[in-house]
Write a protein that holds these residues in place. Structure first.
Motif, short mmCIF file in Angstrom:
data_model
loop_
_atom_site.label_atom_id
_atom_site.label_comp_id
_atom_site.label_asym_id
_atom_site.label_seq_id
_atom_site.Cartn_x
_atom_site.Cartn_y
_atom_site.Cartn_z
N ALA A 1 45.18 22.10 31.30
CA ALA A 1 46.52 21.67 30.88
C ALA A 1 47.58 22.26 31.80
CB ALA A 1 46.78 22.08 29.44
N LYS A 2 47.37 23.51 32.19
CA LYS A 2 48.31 24.24 33.05
C LYS A 2 47.52 25.01 34.10
CE LYS A 2 51.38 23.65 29.54
NZ LYS A 2 52.53 22.72 29.57
N VAL A 3 48.07 25.05 35.31
CA VAL A 3 47.53 25.92 36.35
C VAL A 3 48.61 26.94 36.67
CG1 VAL A 3 46.58 26.11 38.67
CG2 VAL A 3 46.11 24.06 37.30
N ASN A 4 48.27 28.21 36.52
CA ASN A 4 49.18 29.32 36.84
C ASN A 4 48.58 30.11 37.99
OD1 ASN A 4 51.00 29.37 34.12
ND2 ASN A 4 48.87 28.96 33.61
N TYR A 5 49.42 30.80 38.74
CA TYR A 5 48.87 31.61 39.82
C TYR A 5 49.68 32.87 40.06
CZ TYR A 5 52.12 30.26 43.71
OH TYR A 5 53.20 30.09 44.54
N THR A 6 49.02 33.81 40.71
CA THR A 6 49.68 35.03 41.14
C THR A 6 49.03 35.48 42.43
OG1 THR A 6 50.42 37.23 40.42
CG2 THR A 6 48.16 36.63 39.90
N ARG A 7 49.77 36.28 43.19
CA ARG A 7 49.27 36.80 44.47
C ARG A 7 49.33 38.32 44.41
NH1 ARG A 7 50.30 34.23 50.36
NH2 ARG A 7 49.46 35.92 51.64
N ILE A 8 48.16 38.95 44.59
CA ILE A 8 48.04 40.39 44.39
C ILE A 8 47.65 41.08 45.70
CG2 ILE A 8 46.78 42.19 43.15
CD1 ILE A 8 46.41 40.22 40.87
N PRO A 9 48.42 42.07 46.16
CA PRO A 9 48.03 42.82 47.35
C PRO A 9 46.82 43.70 47.06
CG PRO A 9 50.00 43.76 46.36
CD PRO A 9 49.72 42.49 45.62
N LEU A 10 45.94 43.81 48.03
CA LEU A 10 44.70 44.56 47.86
C LEU A 10 44.69 45.79 48.77
CD1 LEU A 10 42.18 41.57 48.03
CD2 LEU A 10 43.10 42.63 45.96
N LYS A 11 44.05 46.84 48.28
CA LYS A 11 43.78 47.97 49.16
C LYS A 11 42.44 47.70 49.86
CE LYS A 11 41.36 50.62 45.60
NZ LYS A 11 41.33 51.85 44.78
N LYS A 12 42.19 48.38 50.95
CA LYS A 12 40.91 48.20 51.63
C LYS A 12 39.78 48.70 50.73
CE LYS A 12 42.08 48.08 56.52
NZ LYS A 12 41.83 48.69 57.86
N GLY A 13 38.68 47.97 50.75
CA GLY A 13 37.55 48.34 49.91
C GLY A 13 37.62 47.68 48.54
N GLU A 14 37.03 48.33 47.55
CA GLU A 14 36.89 47.71 46.22
C GLU A 14 38.20 47.75 45.43
OE1 GLU A 14 33.25 48.20 43.58
OE2 GLU A 14 34.73 49.39 42.48
N ASN A 15 38.51 46.61 44.81
CA ASN A 15 39.66 46.49 43.92
C ASN A 15 39.18 45.89 42.60
OD1 ASN A 15 42.46 46.58 45.79
ND2 ASN A 15 40.63 45.94 46.90
N VAL A 16 39.59 46.50 41.50
CA VAL A 16 39.28 45.97 40.18
C VAL A 16 40.59 45.46 39.56
CG1 VAL A 16 38.41 46.43 37.86
CG2 VAL A 16 37.31 47.49 39.86
N ILE A 17 40.61 44.19 39.22
CA ILE A 17 41.81 43.56 38.65
C ILE A 17 41.50 43.12 37.23
CG2 ILE A 17 43.46 41.66 38.88
CD1 ILE A 17 42.69 41.69 41.93
N ASN A 18 42.30 43.54 36.30
CA ASN A 18 42.15 43.15 34.90
C ASN A 18 43.29 42.20 34.52
OD1 ASN A 18 39.82 44.73 34.18
ND2 ASN A 18 41.14 46.53 34.33
#
Length: 476
Positions: free
Chosen positions: A427-444
């Motif tokens: 019904a809806k498409v939402n988006y966001t852009r998240i900067p990452l650090k080098k290596g592993e990133n965990v996003i909740n």
């Protein structure tokens, strides 16, 4: 005796035939494959695919495009990206070859549009490109994704040519242009990315900042500023900073790159039908018009009277398509990464697109439906006129009268709106852009329902310095 028996048989047969149409034809497309939709919404994709494959309606040749799009969507939801694109590429070819055959036109003219081959909604074509592009990106096939991005331009050109000089129509798809820019940026083709972002901004500007339920996303503005800076377009950078009232700071760019998350919330609106009463009347100069209580008057170019008067013409109850919007399961979400919060922005509102584009083409839809009704009435009037003639063969006239009765019932029960659509689109498409650090990133990603209940969706991604993508769906 023979005469009465003939009439009786014809009338009983006509009633039976009409009732058969009523029983099998009154259910909408959604109603007849609702088991599949329920299983998709519940996340039971294996059983959903079984339900889809055994459904006789969706497997019909006229519904092949819908079948392929649904199969492609199911494979994508299961992470089978190559398989998904096998289906979606075949669907794409059907869209390109969507030429109305003489037989298909005849079916639409004499029966109903539901019996014609499905041609897809315009926004469905753009969503086809969206899923194909994501599939290529997830498969690591960047060049194929770039090719898909270029095809987005071609589709937008075709859409613009279709509605040239009609600024109030769906002449471009802003979301697809944003996606195009992101793909180019992923491929480090910054000049094309700048053009795509600029084109998307122009679409929103032409609509005074809100385009089919979507306001210009802040992320889009920042992406345009970023590309202008990277390309050394100082004049454009300064102009857009002033226009957007935003300041671009290159020091904020992350070493690990960025993750673009598309959150696909809910399911597309259900397409059903409603009844609208029209009356066929003669104008002052003898022309025929369909009119209703709202004052709508649509001329009919066909001469359907068959030499008879229209004194016996009653109001016509036509079936017209309409959308029923379903409330998405969540109304907001927040992504948390490296001690920062990132809001999601609406980038495509398929609910609004479906409802508003149907409204835009209402005149054409009504014209096609009423022309079909006119053709059906022509046959009915011709048979009635023949039955009332002064011929010597009374039994033959009685047979014609019985056939006319059957045609009248057939016209009544065979009229049906086209209620097909790609129902499992979000019904809806939402988006966001998240900067990452080098290596592993965990996003909740924390999502909230209208009831206040919260859910968390976790993503683990490794920062590599470029633009990466992730999408997930919440249907129930």
């Amino acid at each position: 005796m023979v005469l009465n028996r003939t009439i009786s048989i014809l009338q009983r047969t006509s009633v039976l035939f009409a009732l058969m149409f009523f029983v099998f034809g009154c259910a909408s497309y959604h109603d007849r494959i609702t088991d599949y939709y329920k299983k998709v919404g519940a996340g039971d994709y294996v059983e959903a695919e079984k339900s889809l494959d055994k459904n006789a309606l969706v497997k019909k040749d006229r519904n092949k495009l819908l079948y392929l799009m649904e199969k492609g969507r199911l494979a994508h939801l299961q992470g089978e990206y190559a398989k998904s694109n096998n289906y979606l590429n075949e669907a794409d070819l059907l869209v390109e070859d969507a030429v109305k055959s003489v037989g298909d036109v005849a079916v639409g003219l004499f029966l109903n549009s539901m019996s014609q081959s499905y041609k897809s909604e315009e926004f469905e074509i753009f969503m086809l490109h969206y899923y194909k592009a994501l599939n290529y990106l997830f498969l690591g096939e960047t060049q194929e994704a770039v090719v898909e991005a270029r095809r987005i331009s071609l589709q937008n050109y075709a859409q613009g040519d279709k509605y040239k000089d009609k600024t109030t129509r769906y002449s471009k798809d802003a979301f697809s242009l944003i996606l195009q820019g992101l793909i180019y940026e992923h491929a480090k083709n910054y000049n094309d990315a700048f053009i795509a972002y600029r084109n998307a901004v122009e679409v929103f500007k032409s609509a005074q900042g809100s385009y089919y339920g979507v306001s210009t996303p802040r992320a889009l503005k920042m992406d345009l500023l970023r590309m202008a800076y990277n390309l050394g377009f100082t004049g454009e950078l300064n102009a857009y900073q002033k226009e957007f009232n935003l300041k671009y700071n290159p020091k904020e760019e992350s070493e690990g790159g960025d993750l673009v998350i598309f959150w696909e919330n809910g399911m597309a609106p259900i397409k059903t039908e409603e009844n609208i009463v029209f009356t066929l009347v003669k104008g002052e100069k003898g022309g025929l018009f369909f009119t209703n209580a709202l004052g709508i008057m649509i001329p009919v170019s066909l001469n359907i009277s068959g030499g008879t008067t229209l004194n016996d013409v009653h109001s016509l109850n036509i079936a017209y398509p309409k959308y029923i919007v379903q409330q998405p399961p969540y109304f907001k979400a927040l992504a948390k990464s490296n001690d920062y919060n990132y809001s999601f922005e609406l980038v495509e509102d398929i609910d609004a697109l479906a409802v508003m584009t149907l409204k835009e083409r209402a005149g054409k839809e009504l014209g096609d439906i009423l022309t079909r009704m006119a053709v059906k009435k022509a046959a009915e009037y011709a048979l009635k006129a023949a039955a009332k003639s002064n011929g010597k063969d009374g039994e033959a006239n009685a047979v014609l009268e019985g056939i006319g009765f059957g045609v009248q019932l057939f016209n009544m029960f065979s009229e049906k709106a086209d209620t097909r659509n790609w129902q499992t689109l979000p019904a809806k498409v939402n988006y966001t852009r998240i900067p990452l650090k080098k290596g592993e990133n965990v996003i909740n990603v924390e999502m909230e329902r209208p009831t206040g209940q919260r859910s968390t969706y976790s993503i683990t991604v490794y920062g590599t310095g470029g633009v990466q993508f992730h999408n997930f769906a919440t249907m129930r």
